[in-house]
Design a protein around this motif. Sequence first.
Motif, PDB file in Angstrom:
ATOM      1  N   MET A   1       0.817  -1.192   0.000  1.00  0.00           N
ATOM      2  CA  MET A   1       0.000   0.000   0.000  1.00  0.00           C
ATOM      3  C   MET A   1       0.868   1.266   0.000  1.00  0.00           C
ATOM      4  SD  MET A   1      -3.275   1.137   0.788  1.00  0.00           S
ATOM      5  CE  MET A   1      -3.967   2.612   1.405  1.00  0.00           C
ATOM      6  N   TYR A   2       1.934   1.273   0.815  1.00  0.00           N
ATOM      7  CA  TYR A   2       2.805   2.453   0.911  1.00  0.00           C
ATOM      8  C   TYR A   2       3.371   2.863  -0.448  1.00  0.00           C
ATOM      9  CZ  TYR A   2       7.152   5.032   1.723  1.00  0.00           C
ATOM     10  OH  TYR A   2       8.184   5.928   1.635  1.00  0.00           O
ATOM     11  N   PRO A   3       3.935   1.929  -1.264  1.00  0.00           N
ATOM     12  CA  PRO A   3       4.506   2.362  -2.547  1.00  0.00           C
ATOM     13  C   PRO A   3       3.472   3.008  -3.483  1.00  0.00           C
ATOM     14  CG  PRO A   3       5.271   0.151  -2.005  1.00  0.00           C
ATOM     15  CD  PRO A   3       4.197   0.494  -1.019  1.00  0.00           C
TER      16      PRO A   3
ATOM     17  N   GLY B   1      13.550  10.621  -0.766  1.00  0.00           N
ATOM     18  CA  GLY B   1      14.423   9.473  -1.026  1.00  0.00           C
ATOM     19  C   GLY B   1      15.864   9.931  -1.020  1.00  0.00           C
ATOM     20  N   PRO B   2      16.795   9.020  -1.180  1.00  0.00           N
ATOM     21  CA  PRO B   2      18.205   9.418  -1.261  1.00  0.00           C
ATOM     22  C   PRO B   2      18.435  10.285  -2.496  1.00  0.00           C
ATOM     23  CG  PRO B   2      17.976   7.038  -0.968  1.00  0.00           C
ATOM     24  CD  PRO B   2      16.615   7.575  -1.258  1.00  0.00           C
ATOM     25  N   ARG B   3      19.283  11.275  -2.403  1.00  0.00           N
ATOM     26  CA  ARG B   3      19.573  12.121  -3.561  1.00  0.00           C
ATOM     27  C   ARG B   3      20.198  11.280  -4.666  1.00  0.00           C
ATOM     28  NH1 ARG B   3      17.454  15.692  -5.452  1.00  0.00           N
ATOM     29  NH2 ARG B   3      19.256  16.781  -6.233  1.00  0.00           N
ATOM     30  N   PRO B   4      19.863  11.577  -5.938  1.00  0.00           N
ATOM     31  CA  PRO B   4      20.438  10.800  -7.049  1.00  0.00           C
ATOM     32  C   PRO B   4      21.920  11.114  -7.233  1.00  0.00           C
ATOM     33  CG  PRO B   4      19.058  12.588  -7.873  1.00  0.00           C
ATOM     34  CD  PRO B   4      18.918  12.591  -6.379  1.00  0.00           C
ATOM     35  N   LEU B   5      22.714  10.063  -7.318  1.00  0.00           N
ATOM     36  CA  LEU B   5      24.158  10.228  -7.459  1.00  0.00           C
ATOM     37  C   LEU B   5      24.616   9.716  -8.824  1.00  0.00           C
ATOM     38  CD1 LEU B   5      25.243   9.095  -3.879  1.00  0.00           C
ATOM     39  CD2 LEU B   5      24.937  11.423  -4.729  1.00  0.00           C
ATOM     40  N   TYR B   6      25.882   9.960  -9.135  1.00  0.00           N
ATOM     41  CA  TYR B   6      26.453   9.493 -10.395  1.00  0.00           C
ATOM     42  C   TYR B   6      26.495   7.969 -10.424  1.00  0.00           C
ATOM     43  CZ  TYR B   6      28.301  14.269 -10.608  1.00  0.00           C
ATOM     44  OH  TYR B   6      28.434  15.626 -10.617  1.00  0.00           O
ATOM     45  N   ILE B   7      26.299   7.410 -11.597  1.00  0.00           N
ATOM     46  CA  ILE B   7      26.338   5.959 -11.774  1.00  0.00           C
ATOM     47  C   ILE B   7      27.702   5.406 -11.398  1.00  0.00           C
ATOM     48  CG2 ILE B   7      26.219   4.115 -13.499  1.00  0.00           C
ATOM     49  CD1 ILE B   7      24.011   5.822 -14.867  1.00  0.00           C
TER      50      ILE B   7
ATOM     51  N   GLY C   1       8.490   4.987   5.164  1.00  0.00           N
ATOM     52  CA  GLY C   1       7.059   4.927   5.413  1.00  0.00           C
ATOM     53  C   GLY C   1       6.491   6.331   5.359  1.00  0.00           C
ATOM     54  N   LEU C   2       5.167   6.431   5.362  1.00  0.00           N
ATOM     55  CA  LEU C   2       4.531   7.745   5.259  1.00  0.00           C
ATOM     56  C   LEU C   2       4.896   8.663   6.423  1.00  0.00           C
ATOM     57  CD1 LEU C   2       1.012   6.875   3.838  1.00  0.00           C
ATOM     58  CD2 LEU C   2       2.952   7.905   2.651  1.00  0.00           C
TER      59      LEU C   2
ATOM     60  N   LEU D   1       7.766   8.782   8.184  1.00  0.00           N
ATOM     61  CA  LEU D   1       9.105   9.320   7.963  1.00  0.00           C
ATOM     62  C   LEU D   1       9.101  10.298   6.787  1.00  0.00           C
ATOM     63  CD1 LEU D   1      12.108   9.445   8.638  1.00  0.00           C
ATOM     64  CD2 LEU D   1      12.440   7.381   7.251  1.00  0.00           C
ATOM     65  N   ASP D   2       8.397   9.965   5.714  1.00  0.00           N
ATOM     66  CA  ASP D   2       8.311  10.880   4.569  1.00  0.00           C
ATOM     67  C   ASP D   2       7.716  12.215   4.984  1.00  0.00           C
ATOM     68  OD1 ASP D   2       9.387   8.895   2.997  1.00  0.00           O
ATOM     69  OD2 ASP D   2       7.598   8.605   1.765  1.00  0.00           O
ATOM     70  N   GLY D   3       6.659  12.173   5.787  1.00  0.00           N
ATOM     71  CA  GLY D   3       6.029  13.401   6.266  1.00  0.00           C
ATOM     72  C   GLY D   3       6.976  14.231   7.107  1.00  0.00           C
ATOM     73  N   ARG D   4       7.720  13.560   7.981  1.00  0.00           N
ATOM     74  CA  ARG D   4       8.690  14.250   8.827  1.00  0.00           C
ATOM     75  C   ARG D   4       9.780  14.928   7.986  1.00  0.00           C
ATOM     76  NH1 ARG D   4      12.602  10.909  11.761  1.00  0.00           N
ATOM     77  NH2 ARG D   4      14.233  12.422  11.688  1.00  0.00           N
ATOM     78  N   ILE D   5      10.274  14.221   6.971  1.00  0.00           N
ATOM     79  CA  ILE D   5      11.311  14.775   6.093  1.00  0.00           C
ATOM     80  C   ILE D   5      10.747  15.958   5.299  1.00  0.00           C
ATOM     81  CG2 ILE D   5      12.749  14.306   4.051  1.00  0.00           C
ATOM     82  CD1 ILE D   5      13.049  11.410   5.189  1.00  0.00           C
ATOM     83  N   LEU D   6       9.536  15.825   4.800  1.00  0.00           N
ATOM     84  CA  LEU D   6       8.921  16.895   4.025  1.00  0.00           C
ATOM     85  C   LEU D   6       8.733  18.154   4.868  1.00  0.00           C
ATOM     86  CD1 LEU D   6       7.904  17.448   1.187  1.00  0.00           C
ATOM     87  CD2 LEU D   6       5.653  16.687   1.918  1.00  0.00           C
TER      88      LEU D   6
END
Length: 179
Positions: free
Chosen positions: A1-3, A111-117, A166-167, A169-174
């Motif tokens: 459900m979360y994704p 999410g984690p910041r996108p880094l170089y391949i 989870g929602l 943690l996402d809410g807290r980060i936002l």
Amino acid sequence: MYPVLKRVLDVLIAGAMLVILSPLLLAIIVAIRVAGPGPAIFRQTRAGKGGRPFTLYKFRTMRLDTDPFGPSPKSGGDPRLTRVGRFLREYSLDELPQFVNIVRGDMAIIGPRPLYIAQIAEWNERQRKRLLVKPGLTGLAQISGRGELTVEEKLELDVRYVEQAGLWLDGRILLATAA
């Protein structure tokens, strides 16, 4: 459900932000173009979920003769930055085109910041866990010290995010990002 809920919220929020911020986005594009030659949007290949390459969008902040794969500027006084670019970096406005990446499904808001391949080869097995989720516009490392953290500390926070996602943690980060 979360994704599923996370994806729906990502599209709704990013889509709304693109509409709401469209006058600002247009003004930034004009400012970059008036300030000098070159494209307003900088494109670079980054590692997405599962290490899959995707094109990351940002507003161009550096002069055209600057190596795009050189070290990231750490201060507003970096001579590689344009005047407009310095302002955009100071207020993180250069990241706004990534709302397009979110709508396209390459990224998430959190999410984690996108880094170089190429950086993937430097990570241990635990650090590669960060590739289990889509990269984000903001994340746990960004609200936990950002520039003051070592690369290893950032990677550990990325892995901790993946393990605790989870929602809540996402809410807290936002909320912390907005503050």
